[in-house]
Design a protein around this motif. Structure first.
Motif, PDB file in Angstrom:
ATOM      1  N   ASP A   6       0.856  -1.183   0.000  1.00  0.00           N
ATOM      2  CA  ASP A   6       0.000   0.000   0.000  1.00  0.00           C
ATOM      3  C   ASP A   6       0.893   1.235   0.000  1.00  0.00           C
ATOM      4  N   LEU A   7       0.930   1.960  -1.095  1.00  0.00           N
ATOM      5  CA  LEU A   7       1.810   3.123  -1.196  1.00  0.00           C
ATOM      6  C   LEU A   7       1.350   4.274  -0.321  1.00  0.00           C
ATOM      7  N   ARG A   8       0.102   4.301   0.034  1.00  0.00           N
ATOM      8  CA  ARG A   8      -0.388   5.349   0.927  1.00  0.00           C
ATOM      9  C   ARG A   8       0.302   5.238   2.287  1.00  0.00           C
ATOM     10  N   GLY A   9       0.283   4.071   2.886  1.00  0.00           N
ATOM     11  CA  GLY A   9       0.958   3.870   4.157  1.00  0.00           C
ATOM     12  C   GLY A   9       2.465   3.925   4.032  1.00  0.00           C
ATOM     13  N   ALA A  10       2.985   3.486   2.882  1.00  0.00           N
ATOM     14  CA  ALA A  10       4.436   3.453   2.683  1.00  0.00           C
ATOM     15  C   ALA A  10       5.056   4.840   2.695  1.00  0.00           C
ATOM     16  N   ALA A  11       4.250   5.877   2.448  1.00  0.00           N
ATOM     17  CA  ALA A  11       4.779   7.243   2.489  1.00  0.00           C
ATOM     18  C   ALA A  11       5.313   7.601   3.861  1.00  0.00           C
ATOM     19  N   LEU A  12       4.922   6.846   4.887  1.00  0.00           N
ATOM     20  CA  LEU A  12       5.380   7.119   6.252  1.00  0.00           C
ATOM     21  C   LEU A  12       6.579   6.262   6.646  1.00  0.00           C
ATOM     22  N   LEU A  13       7.180   5.590   5.694  1.00  0.00           N
ATOM     23  CA  LEU A  13       8.322   4.750   6.042  1.00  0.00           C
ATOM     24  C   LEU A  13       9.564   5.559   6.391  1.00  0.00           C
ATOM     25  N   GLU A  14       9.619   6.838   5.995  1.00  0.00           N
ATOM     26  CA  GLU A  14      10.754   7.652   6.435  1.00  0.00           C
ATOM     27  C   GLU A  14      10.712   7.883   7.947  1.00  0.00           C
ATOM     28  N   PRO A  15       9.613   8.395   8.533  1.00  0.00           N
ATOM     29  CA  PRO A  15       9.588   8.481   9.994  1.00  0.00           C
ATOM     30  C   PRO A  15       9.653   7.113  10.655  1.00  0.00           C
ATOM     31  N   ALA A  16       9.111   6.087  10.007  1.00  0.00           N
ATOM     32  CA  ALA A  16       9.218   4.738  10.574  1.00  0.00           C
ATOM     33  C   ALA A  16      10.672   4.291  10.646  1.00  0.00           C
ATOM     34  N   ALA A  17      11.482   4.677   9.662  1.00  0.00           N
ATOM     35  CA  ALA A  17      12.900   4.318   9.685  1.00  0.00           C
ATOM     36  C   ALA A  17      13.623   5.036  10.824  1.00  0.00           C
ATOM     37  N   VAL A  18      13.250   6.288  11.088  1.00  0.00           N
ATOM     38  CA  VAL A  18      13.840   7.017  12.215  1.00  0.00           C
ATOM     39  C   VAL A  18      13.517   6.298  13.522  1.00  0.00           C
ATOM     40  N   VAL A  19      12.262   5.884  13.669  1.00  0.00           N
ATOM     41  CA  VAL A  19      11.863   5.166  14.875  1.00  0.00           C
ATOM     42  C   VAL A  19      12.570   3.812  14.935  1.00  0.00           C
ATOM     43  N   ALA A  20      12.717   3.162  13.796  1.00  0.00           N
ATOM     44  CA  ALA A  20      13.432   1.890  13.777  1.00  0.00           C
ATOM     45  C   ALA A  20      14.861   2.074  14.269  1.00  0.00           C
ATOM     46  N   ALA A  21      15.495   3.177  13.876  1.00  0.00           N
ATOM     47  CA  ALA A  21      16.848   3.462  14.361  1.00  0.00           C
ATOM     48  C   ALA A  21      16.856   3.621  15.867  1.00  0.00           C
ATOM     49  N   ALA A  22      15.841   4.296  16.410  1.00  0.00           N
ATOM     50  CA  ALA A  22      15.751   4.496  17.855  1.00  0.00           C
ATOM     51  C   ALA A  22      15.533   3.180  18.584  1.00  0.00           C
ATOM     52  N   VAL A  23      14.643   2.356  18.057  1.00  0.00           N
ATOM     53  CA  VAL A  23      14.345   1.076  18.705  1.00  0.00           C
ATOM     54  C   VAL A  23      15.549   0.145  18.649  1.00  0.00           C
ATOM     55  N   ARG A  24      16.247   0.136  17.520  1.00  0.00           N
ATOM     56  CA  ARG A  24      17.454  -0.690  17.417  1.00  0.00           C
ATOM     57  C   ARG A  24      18.508  -0.220  18.424  1.00  0.00           C
ATOM     58  N   ALA A  25      18.622   1.097  18.603  1.00  0.00           N
ATOM     59  CA  ALA A  25      19.575   1.627  19.578  1.00  0.00           C
ATOM     60  C   ALA A  25      19.148   1.293  21.000  1.00  0.00           C
ATOM     61  N   ALA A  26      17.839   1.266  21.241  1.00  0.00           N
ATOM     62  CA  ALA A  26      17.316   1.017  22.581  1.00  0.00           C
ATOM     63  C   ALA A  26      17.433  -0.436  23.005  1.00  0.00           C
ATOM     64  N   ALA A  27      17.401  -1.360  22.047  1.00  0.00           N
ATOM     65  CA  ALA A  27      17.496  -2.799  22.316  1.00  0.00           C
ATOM     66  C   ALA A  27      16.507  -3.237  23.397  1.00  0.00           C
ATOM     67  N   PRO A  28      15.198  -3.055  23.173  1.00  0.00           N
ATOM     68  CA  PRO A  28      14.217  -3.448  24.189  1.00  0.00           C
ATOM     69  C   PRO A  28      14.214  -4.955  24.420  1.00  0.00           C
ATOM     70  N   GLU A  29      13.951  -5.342  25.650  1.00  0.00           N
ATOM     71  CA  GLU A  29      13.892  -6.750  26.015  1.00  0.00           C
ATOM     72  C   GLU A  29      12.501  -7.092  26.532  1.00  0.00           C
ATOM     73  N   PRO A  30      12.037  -8.322  26.309  1.00  0.00           N
ATOM     74  CA  PRO A  30      10.708  -8.708  26.787  1.00  0.00           C
ATOM     75  C   PRO A  30      10.566  -8.476  28.292  1.00  0.00           C
ATOM     76  N   GLY A  31       9.398  -7.999  28.690  1.00  0.00           N
ATOM     77  CA  GLY A  31       9.106  -7.799  30.095  1.00  0.00           C
ATOM     78  C   GLY A  31       9.543  -6.468  30.668  1.00  0.00           C
ATOM     79  N   GLU A  32      10.258  -5.665  29.917  1.00  0.00           N
ATOM     80  CA  GLU A  32      10.728  -4.384  30.439  1.00  0.00           C
ATOM     81  C   GLU A  32       9.578  -3.386  30.558  1.00  0.00           C
TER      82      GLU A  32
END
Length: 363
Positions: A167-193
């Protein structure tokens, strides 16, 4: 695709939709051009042609964010914008032409592309930190023509092709999603936290979707806008909190992801984190933001990271998450406008209405 040359043409509609064959490619293309802060025009000009290593993309949708509002208002730092300019760094589309040296099989593919035009050869790029490229700053929609247009030209090496049924409509938001992905990868969340997200804007709601997939024990969203916080709960948050400075929430969370970029939210995020906890800052802070207390930082032994943009690996992560249905960016979209109504669309962004989510332009 040169903004300076655009003044020689007057605006006017062209037919939409990807061409069936090269002979159907339109001869002209429309674009929004911000000549200087506070001044813009819808122009029609010759269709841009991809050069060596480049592709021509027909834009399906382009998101407007506060950075685009900064560009229009003239509040972006001089080294990070180049007028006259066609803005638009959040977008999706379809490749309609390939320049010399580009795989012709890309033509017809749905795609998004990284915004940072990293050099690929400096020390940081070779280490994979493409968002920290040490070459001169270059980014689509800020220093190079962006996606508030029918078409744009981008380097093929920056493309992230999408599944055929995307869906290209939703895909237009993949730029901010990539920024958040960078944050989540840096955060390294663990189950139960115990996890908190500060801010329930576009970045915050995408962060909730990513973090909910890590099976947190708690996932709180902190935002003064009740409607936005409730929306975050529908997207996976376990509770919503108004900003508070009461002792019972201080030091509660193992991980805090800050997404708001408001005056006090960096300092607030550090207060929410437990001793030895982690804080990731993704908001774009304006001058005058309250600093983090170095005494608290030292005594609490916090790990604090910041994120600006997204490296290639985070883009790949976000595209995979989108393709697998892990995130649903389209659920954030509340308003869509044609190019002719760019001014109306821009007015909604940063207007303060809690009912306004993501605003798209649809060429």
């Amino acid at each position: 695709m040169n903004g300076a040359a655009s003044k020689d043409f007057e605006g006017g509609p062209i037919s939409g939709g990807p061409p069936e064959d090269p002979h159907d490619t339109p001869a002209t293309s429309r674009a929004i051009v911000v000549d200087a802060p506070g001044t813009h025009h819808l122009v029609t000009r010759p269709l841009p042609r991809p050069g060596p290593g480049e592709v021509l993309v027909e834009v399906a949708a382009a998101g407007i964010c506060l950075s685009d509002r900064e560009v229009y208002d003239g509040h972006r730092a001089p080294g990070y914008v180049r007028y006259p300019l066609t803005p638009g760094h959040e977008w999706s589309g379809t490749v309609v032409a390939a320049g010399p040296g580009v795989d012709p099989a890309l033509v017809g593919r749905k795609t998004v592309a990284e915004g940072f035009r990293s050099c690929g050869t400096c020390e940081r790029c070779r280490a994979g930190d493409t968002s920290l490229c040490s070459a001169a700053y270059a980014e689509t929609g800020f220093t190079h023509p962006g996606a508030f247009a029918d078409h744009l030209v981008v380097p093929a090496r920056l493309l992230h092709p999408l599944p055929d049924d995307a869906d290209l409509r939703g895909a237009a938001l993949l730029e901010p999603a990539a920024v958040v992905a960078a944050a989540v990868r840096a955060a390294a969340p663990e189950p139960g936290e115990r996890v908190a997200v500060v801010g329930a804007g576009t970045l915050g709601l995408l962060a909730v979707q990513f973090l909910a997939a890590s099976s947190p024990g708690e996932l709180a969203v902190v935002d003064p806008r009740r409607a936005r916080a409730e929306l975050a709960c529908r997207m996976g948050a376990t509770e919503a909190r108004a900003p508070a400075h009461s002792p019972e929430v201080h030091g509660r969370y193992d991980l805090v992801v800050e997404t708001a970029g408001a005056r006090t939210t960096a300092a607030d995020a550090c207060l929410l984190a437990r001793r030895g906890g982690r804080v990731v800052l993704t908001g774009m802070f304006a001058r005058g933001a309250v600093g983090i207390d170095p005494v608290h930082l030292s005594v609490s032994q916090l790990t604090v990271r910041s994120v600006f943009g997204a490296p290639s690996a985070a883009w790949s992560f976000a595209v995979r998450a989108y393709g697998s249905g892990l995130i649903d960016p389209a659920s954030l979209i509340t308003n869509e406008f044609p190019l002719e109504r760019y001014a109306d669309a821009l007015a909604l962004v940063g207007g303060g209405d809690p009912k306004t989510g993501k605003v798209l332009l649809r060429p």
